[in-house]
Design an enzyme around this catalytic site. Structure first.
Site, short mmCIF file in Angstrom:
data_model
loop_
_atom_site.label_atom_id
_atom_site.label_comp_id
_atom_site.label_asym_id
_atom_site.label_seq_id
_atom_site.Cartn_x
_atom_site.Cartn_y
_atom_site.Cartn_z
N HIS A 253 0.87 -1.19 0.00
CA HIS A 253 0.00 0.00 0.00
C HIS A 253 0.90 1.23 0.00
O HIS A 253 2.02 1.19 0.51
CB HIS A 253 -0.87 -0.05 1.26
CG HIS A 253 -1.85 1.06 1.40
ND1 HIS A 253 -1.52 2.29 1.90
CD2 HIS A 253 -3.16 1.10 1.10
CE1 HIS A 253 -2.61 3.06 1.92
NE2 HIS A 253 -3.61 2.36 1.43
N ASP B 121 3.04 -4.47 8.04
CA ASP B 121 1.80 -3.70 7.89
C ASP B 121 0.65 -4.69 8.02
O ASP B 121 0.42 -5.49 7.12
CB ASP B 121 1.81 -3.02 6.52
CG ASP B 121 0.49 -2.36 6.18
OD1 ASP B 121 0.45 -1.65 5.16
OD2 ASP B 121 -0.51 -2.56 6.90
N GLN C 28 -4.66 -5.08 6.99
CA GLN C 28 -5.66 -5.98 6.41
C GLN C 28 -5.59 -7.38 7.02
O GLN C 28 -6.11 -8.34 6.44
CB GLN C 28 -5.46 -6.06 4.89
CG GLN C 28 -5.63 -4.74 4.16
CD GLN C 28 -7.08 -4.24 4.12
OE1 GLN C 28 -8.01 -4.94 4.49
NE2 GLN C 28 -7.26 -3.00 3.71
N LYS D 98 -10.46 -0.51 10.65
CA LYS D 98 -10.57 -1.69 9.79
C LYS D 98 -10.91 -2.94 10.57
O LYS D 98 -11.09 -4.01 10.01
CB LYS D 98 -9.27 -1.89 9.02
CG LYS D 98 -8.95 -0.74 8.07
CD LYS D 98 -7.73 -1.07 7.26
CE LYS D 98 -7.22 0.14 6.51
NZ LYS D 98 -8.11 0.58 5.43
N CYS E 265 -4.86 2.53 -3.68
CA CYS E 265 -3.62 3.04 -3.06
C CYS E 265 -2.49 2.01 -3.18
O CYS E 265 -1.67 1.85 -2.27
CB CYS E 265 -3.83 3.41 -1.60
SG CYS E 265 -5.04 4.68 -1.34
C1 C6P Z 1 -2.47 -2.67 3.61
C2 C6P Z 1 -2.81 -1.28 4.05
N1 C6P Z 1 -1.87 -0.55 4.69
C3 C6P Z 1 -2.14 0.71 5.11
C4 C6P Z 1 -3.39 1.29 4.90
C5 C6P Z 1 -3.65 2.68 5.44
O1 C6P Z 1 -4.58 2.58 6.51
P1 C6P Z 1 -5.10 3.96 7.22
O2 C6P Z 1 -6.09 3.49 8.27
O3 C6P Z 1 -5.75 4.78 6.10
O4 C6P Z 1 -3.89 4.64 7.78
C6 C6P Z 1 -4.39 0.56 4.24
C7 C6P Z 1 -5.73 1.18 3.96
N2 C6P Z 1 -6.30 0.72 2.75
C8 C6P Z 1 -7.61 1.17 2.39
C9 C6P Z 1 -7.61 2.65 2.03
S1 C6P Z 1 -6.60 2.98 0.66
C10 C6P Z 1 -8.16 0.32 1.24
O5 C6P Z 1 -9.26 0.63 0.74
O6 C6P Z 1 -7.50 -0.68 0.91
C11 C6P Z 1 -4.10 -0.75 3.83
O7 C6P Z 1 -5.04 -1.49 3.22
#
Ligand code: C6P
Length: 407
Positions: free
Chosen positions: A124, A201, A204, A227, A365
């Site tokens: 991401h 990370d 997910q 999430k 992203c």
């Molecule tokens: C693997 C991974 N790593 C970081 C992020 C960022 O998470 P935040 O809570 O925004 O900081 C995400 C967030 N992906 C969302 C928004 S782009 C998606 O629709 O897939 C992610 O999936």
């Protein structure tokens, strides 16, 4: 799997009763954010009607109960990821904030010109750009682990990327664009054999599979509350104590200090050294309810249910003419990315929305993933503990309607 009471679970999420464009909502964009159970929603109202006060500072009752509740969440997070101590659980704004904290605080102190950082081709943007910013500042270099046509990392190439200049590996546990579950425990072991630290990370991952930071022996791990059925604006950075103690803070202000004089300031102990200013108090407190909710069902039961639903969805979707899955790893969870020959993902997504079906379209992203597969983007359906086979059937019928309109 114990009896999975999907009807009761769905009743716990008020938003799932609503309609969109005159049709029952079919929410399949859980990779972006999950919906919230009544327990979380009520806890936010309760905080503001009965508790609201600033934390870690007041001598009065409301401040004490808010502080206690905020620290209860930290302890709950500690057990949720099996961290050795709660002081290793830094409360941040989310995954992006957590990764930037490591890139800045660990990166500035321990990564220097000519050093190398390994990331993967399925990251991401929030696990790519902070490292690029560090390399722009320090003159270090990023090396990328390639992936095969199924969206699985090339582990031989991974091993060959290491050299005496490698200082850090940053890799996603589960790809938000492909659904691939990476062998992070093996990747960490390989990195540690070469004296290299690893950030995972887990944005997910934590809501779908059991994440045990001690079993993984991971050095840093990041995830977001929103999430995992919790509020937005709160997340976690887990870190090994010796690493967090060695890192200088990058945000100065209240709470992160021991003593301030105009000559010199000394910093607070963990975790507060990295928690400058007033946190998102209600989100921090109410994340506790989200963890309790997940634990009330059981992650193992959630994992088994979602896996069965994923298999059902892949089988039904594969019957649609022109369907091409993007991300067909042997080890997958939650995320189904696909394109349909003769259509653009955006057009399909718009039509599905008219039918009350919420999916995500585009690059998610993760633009390098789309480049790797030579496509502008995908349609992504991402599953959660409250989705059903009936919803999958509605998605399939909706896609077929879209194809009939577009092709
Ligand atoms: C693997 C991974 N790593 C970081 C992020 C960022 O998470 P935040 O809570 O925004 O900081 C995400 C967030 N992906 C969302 C928004 S782009 C998606 O629709 O897939 C992610 O999936």
């Amino acid at each position: 799997m114990e009896t999975y009471n999907i009807d009761k679970i769905r009743a716990d999420f008020p938003i799932l009763k609503r309609e969109v464009n005159g049709k029952p909502l079919v929410y399949l964009d859980n990779g972006a954010t999950t919906q919230k159970p009544t327990a979380v929603i009520n806890a936010i109202a309760h905080y503001y009607t009965d508790m609201n006060s600033n934390v870690h500072r007041g001598v009065h009752y409301l401040s004490q109960i808010s502080t206690d509740a905020f620290e209860v969440t930290r302890k709950k997070l500690q057990s949720f990821i099996n961290a050795p101590e709660d002081k290793q659980v830094i409360i941040t704004k989310g995954t992006t904030d957590s990764i930037n904290l490591v890139a800045t605080c660990y990166g500035r102190a321990f990564i220097h010109a000519g050093d190398e950082i390994i990331i993967s081709a399925m990251e991401h943007h929030s696990n790519i750009v902070p490292w690029q910013m560090l390399c722009d500042e320090k003159g270090c270099k990023i090396r990328v682990i390639p992936m095969n046509d199924k969206g699985e990392l090339d582990m031989e190439a991974y091993q060959n990327l290491f050299n005496e200049k490698t200082k850090l590996v940053a890799v996603t546990y589960v790809s938000n664009a492909l659904g691939t579950i990476n062998p992070v425990k093996e990747m960490i072991s390989i990195a540690h054999d070469k004296g290299v630290v690893v950030l995972v990370d887990a944005a997910q991952a934590v809501q779908h599979i059991q994440v045990d930071v001690q079993d993984l022996d991971v050095d840093f791990l990041a995830f977001s509350g929103h999430k995992m059925y919790g509020p937005t604006g709160v997340g976690v950075l887990y870190g090994k104590e010796e690493l967090l103690n060695a890192m200088p803070p990058y945000q100065g202000g209240g709470d992160m200090i021991k003593e301030v004089t105009f000559e010199k300031t000394t910093y607070n102990e963990l975790p507060f050294k990295f928690e400058a200013g007033t946190p998102n108090i209600e989100a921090g407190i109410c994340l506790n309810e989200a963890i309790d909710y997940i634990n009330s069902i059981g992650l193992k039961n959630i994992e088994a249910y979602e896996h069965e639903l994923l298999d059902y969805a892949l089988e039904k979707l594969s019957q649609i003419p022109g369907m091409k899955f993007i991300g067909t790893a042997d080890q997958k969870c939650s995320v189904i990315s696909f394109i349909i020959e003769g259509t653009h993902p955006y057009d399909v997504g718009v039509i599905l929305d008219k039918l009350g079906i919420a999916v995500r379209t585009g690059h998610h992203c993760a633009q390098p993933v789309m480049d790797r597969f030579g496509i502008p983007g995908t349609i992504r359906a991402s599953l959660a503990l409250y989705n059903t086979k009936e919803e999958i059937d509605i998605l399939v019928a909706g896609i077929q309607r879209a194809v009939n309109m577009l092709v």
